[in-house]
Design a protein around this motif. Sequence first.
Motif, short mmCIF file in Angstrom:
data_model
loop_
_atom_site.label_atom_id
_atom_site.label_comp_id
_atom_site.label_asym_id
_atom_site.label_seq_id
_atom_site.Cartn_x
_atom_site.Cartn_y
_atom_site.Cartn_z
N SER A 219 -9.70 -47.57 -20.65
CA SER A 219 -10.03 -46.16 -20.46
C SER A 219 -8.74 -45.35 -20.51
CB SER A 219 -10.74 -45.95 -19.13
OG SER A 219 -9.83 -46.15 -18.06
N GLY B 284 -7.57 -43.30 -18.48
CA GLY B 284 -6.91 -43.25 -17.18
C GLY B 284 -6.03 -44.45 -16.92
N SER B 285 -6.29 -45.57 -17.61
CA SER B 285 -5.52 -46.80 -17.42
C SER B 285 -4.55 -47.09 -18.56
CB SER B 285 -6.48 -47.99 -17.31
OG SER B 285 -7.37 -47.82 -16.25
#
Length: 94
Positions: free
Chosen positions: A61, A63-64
Amino acid sequence: KPGQELDFARARLESMYGQIRSGWTRSRDGMEIEITVPANTTATVVLPGARAGSLIENGESIGSAQGILNWEETEDGVRLELGSGDYCFKYKVE
């Protein structure tokens, strides 16, 4: 911005910092966009039609994922600030 007439496009530019590369492919599964940002530079990229919750970069994702300095969802898609490196984004167009 991808139009309806094409299923893929690729471009590259030799800059004084190194090669800048981008390309996209459209399929029934959505969009795949590959980007190369040269060392010691950053890039601003808008992924048209993307939504942050379904956006994947190299299997993770956003965010990662490594190298994504900042992102925001806009009316046009997802706007990203990227550090140097190679990126492969996949998403369904909504």
